[in-house]
Design a protein around this motif. Structure first.
Motif, PDB file in Angstrom:
ATOM      1  N   LYS A   1     -44.600  -2.387  50.963  1.00 12.55           N
ATOM      2  CA  LYS A   1     -44.748  -3.638  51.731  1.00 12.55           C
ATOM      3  C   LYS A   1     -45.971  -4.424  51.254  1.00 12.55           C
ATOM      4  CE  LYS A   1     -45.341  -5.231  56.454  1.00 12.55           C
ATOM      5  NZ  LYS A   1     -45.570  -4.868  57.839  1.00 12.55           N
ATOM      6  N   LEU A   2     -47.072  -3.724  51.003  1.00 13.39           N
ATOM      7  CA  LEU A   2     -48.298  -4.374  50.518  1.00 13.39           C
ATOM      8  C   LEU A   2     -48.117  -4.942  49.115  1.00 13.39           C
ATOM      9  CD1 LEU A   2     -51.032  -1.915  51.864  1.00 13.39           C
ATOM     10  CD2 LEU A   2     -50.548  -4.234  52.666  1.00 13.39           C
ATOM     11  N   LYS A   3     -47.356  -4.182  48.255  1.00 15.06           N
ATOM     12  CA  LYS A   3     -47.078  -4.672  46.896  1.00 15.06           C
ATOM     13  C   LYS A   3     -46.248  -5.960  46.951  1.00 15.06           C
ATOM     14  CE  LYS A   3     -47.504  -0.483  44.143  1.00 15.06           C
ATOM     15  NZ  LYS A   3     -46.853   0.435  43.230  1.00 15.06           N
ATOM     16  N   GLU A   4     -45.311  -6.037  47.913  1.00 17.31           N
ATOM     17  CA  GLU A   4     -44.477  -7.241  48.065  1.00 17.31           C
ATOM     18  C   GLU A   4     -45.344  -8.435  48.515  1.00 17.31           C
ATOM     19  OE1 GLU A   4     -41.402  -6.186  50.801  1.00 17.31           O
ATOM     20  OE2 GLU A   4     -40.308  -4.995  49.318  1.00 17.31           O
ATOM     21  N   GLN A   5     -46.255  -8.153  49.452  1.00 15.24           N
ATOM     22  CA  GLN A   5     -47.165  -9.215  49.912  1.00 15.24           C
ATOM     23  C   GLN A   5     -48.080  -9.669  48.768  1.00 15.24           C
ATOM     24  OE1 GLN A   5     -49.279  -7.657  53.289  1.00 15.24           O
ATOM     25  NE2 GLN A   5     -47.653  -8.208  54.749  1.00 15.24           N
ATOM     26  N   LEU A   6     -48.552  -8.681  47.978  1.00 18.38           N
ATOM     27  CA  LEU A   6     -49.407  -9.008  46.824  1.00 18.38           C
ATOM     28  C   LEU A   6     -48.637  -9.853  45.824  1.00 18.38           C
ATOM     29  CD1 LEU A   6     -52.097  -8.710  45.345  1.00 18.38           C
ATOM     30  CD2 LEU A   6     -51.204  -6.584  44.338  1.00 18.38           C
TER      31      LEU A   6
END
Length: 125
Positions: free
Chosen positions: A10-15
């Protein structure tokens, strides 16, 4: 571990979404540009207001200039009429003087003739 992997995903997608917007420096530049744009927009609005005021002043001055030109034209016509009137008066006065001088000239000729007769009268004696 699975929750951590899901959160990492999820954090990689936001990044990825933030990276798609640009890097950190470009975001800082965009933020600075946005604040500068707001300031420039205020300056532009103030300048447009000043320009509108100057246009109004210019229109007023142009109106005053046209009114002054009209007054000057009217005064010029009045002075021209006065000059013609003065010239007419001067011409009448000169004509009267010419008549007076004509009479004086006739009288002078008459006196001259009379003086000539007297001279001849003396010689005849």
């Amino acid at each position: 571990l699975a929750a951590a992997l899901a959160e990492l995903k999820k954090l990689k997608e936001q990044l990825a979404e933030y990276t798609a917007l640009g890097d950190l420096q470009s975001l800082k530049d965009a933020k600075a540009n946005a604040s500068a744009f707001k300031a420039l927009e205020r300056v532009r609005a103030a300048l447009e207001e000043e320009l509108a005021e100057l246009k109004a002043i210019l229109e007023q001055k142009e109106k005053e200039r046209l009114e002054a030109l009209e007054r000057e034209r009217i005064m010029s016509l009045q002075y021209k009429e006065l000059d013609i009137f003065k010239l007419d008066i001067i011409a009448r006065e000169l004509k009267a003087l010419d008549q007076e001088l004509g009479m004086v000239g006739k009288q002078a000729r008459s006196v001259e003739q009379d003086a000539g007769k007297l001279k001849n009268y003396e010689e005849q004696r």
